[in-house]
Design a protein around this motif. Sequence first.
Motif, short mmCIF file in Angstrom:
data_model
loop_
_atom_site.label_atom_id
_atom_site.label_comp_id
_atom_site.label_asym_id
_atom_site.label_seq_id
_atom_site.Cartn_x
_atom_site.Cartn_y
_atom_site.Cartn_z
N SER A 174 1.01 -1.19 -0.03
CA SER A 174 0.00 0.06 0.10
C SER A 174 0.80 1.41 -0.03
N GLY A 175 2.06 1.25 0.57
CA GLY A 175 2.72 2.27 0.64
C GLY A 175 4.27 2.35 0.07
N THR A 176 4.91 1.10 -0.48
CA THR A 176 6.11 0.92 -0.99
C THR A 176 6.05 0.26 -2.14
N THR A 177 7.44 0.52 -2.94
CA THR A 177 7.56 -0.25 -4.10
C THR A 177 9.15 -0.93 -3.88
N ASN A 178 9.26 -2.05 -4.47
CA ASN A 178 10.57 -2.65 -4.34
C ASN A 178 10.94 -3.30 -5.73
N TYR A 179 12.14 -3.00 -6.44
CA TYR A 179 12.62 -3.36 -7.52
C TYR A 179 13.96 -4.35 -7.71
N ALA A 180 14.11 -5.15 -8.54
CA ALA A 180 15.55 -5.63 -8.40
C ALA A 180 16.36 -4.80 -9.26
N ASP A 181 17.74 -4.82 -8.95
CA ASP A 181 18.49 -3.81 -9.52
C ASP A 181 18.45 -3.76 -10.90
N SER A 182 18.38 -4.91 -11.67
CA SER A 182 18.68 -5.26 -13.00
C SER A 182 17.28 -4.47 -13.89
N VAL A 183 16.16 -4.09 -13.33
CA VAL A 183 15.10 -3.61 -13.78
C VAL A 183 14.88 -2.16 -13.52
N LYS A 184 15.64 -1.71 -12.30
CA LYS A 184 15.40 -0.45 -12.01
C LYS A 184 15.66 0.63 -13.21
N GLY A 185 14.54 1.64 -13.23
CA GLY A 185 14.87 2.61 -14.42
C GLY A 185 14.24 2.48 -15.76
N ARG A 186 13.51 1.02 -15.66
CA ARG A 186 13.36 0.45 -17.01
C ARG A 186 11.81 -0.33 -16.73
N PHE A 187 11.35 -0.65 -15.54
CA PHE A 187 10.25 -1.17 -15.43
C PHE A 187 9.66 -0.62 -14.10
N THR A 188 8.17 -0.50 -14.37
CA THR A 188 7.46 0.14 -13.26
C THR A 188 6.26 -0.58 -12.80
N ILE A 189 6.21 -0.98 -11.40
CA ILE A 189 5.07 -1.58 -11.17
C ILE A 189 4.17 -0.65 -10.38
N SER A 190 2.65 -0.98 -10.71
CA SER A 190 1.61 -0.19 -10.15
C SER A 190 0.25 -1.13 -9.63
N ARG A 191 -0.52 -0.61 -9.04
CA ARG A 191 -1.68 -1.32 -8.36
C ARG A 191 -2.97 -0.54 -8.59
N ASP A 192 -3.95 -1.12 -8.81
CA ASP A 192 -5.33 -0.71 -9.15
C ASP A 192 -6.15 -1.47 -7.82
N ASN A 193 -6.36 -0.71 -6.73
CA ASN A 193 -7.07 -1.64 -5.55
C ASN A 193 -8.57 -1.72 -6.04
N ALA A 194 -9.21 -0.73 -6.79
CA ALA A 194 -10.89 -1.14 -7.13
C ALA A 194 -10.75 -2.30 -8.12
#
Length: 118
Positions: free
Chosen positions: A53-73
């Motif tokens: 709900s409050g944080t994201t975490n990425y593998a070093d190999s994908v930082k700057g290229r991948f974006t994770i998002s969430r739709d609670n509804a």
Amino acid sequence: QVNLVESGGGLVQSGGSLRLSCAASGSGFTIATMGWYRQAPGNQRELVAAITSGTTNYADSVKGRFTISRDNAKNAVYLQMNSLKPEDTAVYYCNAHLVVSVRKYEYWGQGTQVTVSS
């Protein structure tokens, strides 16, 4: 009854983009965390990205290229993958930790193939 349904995988050339989707179906649960793992032939499964709900975490190999998002509804999680490289080729699995009644359970999607050509 809870299921994770994935979509969005496919074949793309190096430098291209894909967007993966995962939706948790069912009722009687709340989402603690959702994320994406991947596994290439001969390798163990590794964490790509996760979101609470409050944080994201990425593998070093994908930082700057991948974006994770969430739709609670929609009880859904997405992974926008840009600047794809051949080394990103793998089966991508949606993962979720859901609270059902008084306990937390882990669920996995069926996996979706991502292939990046060079």
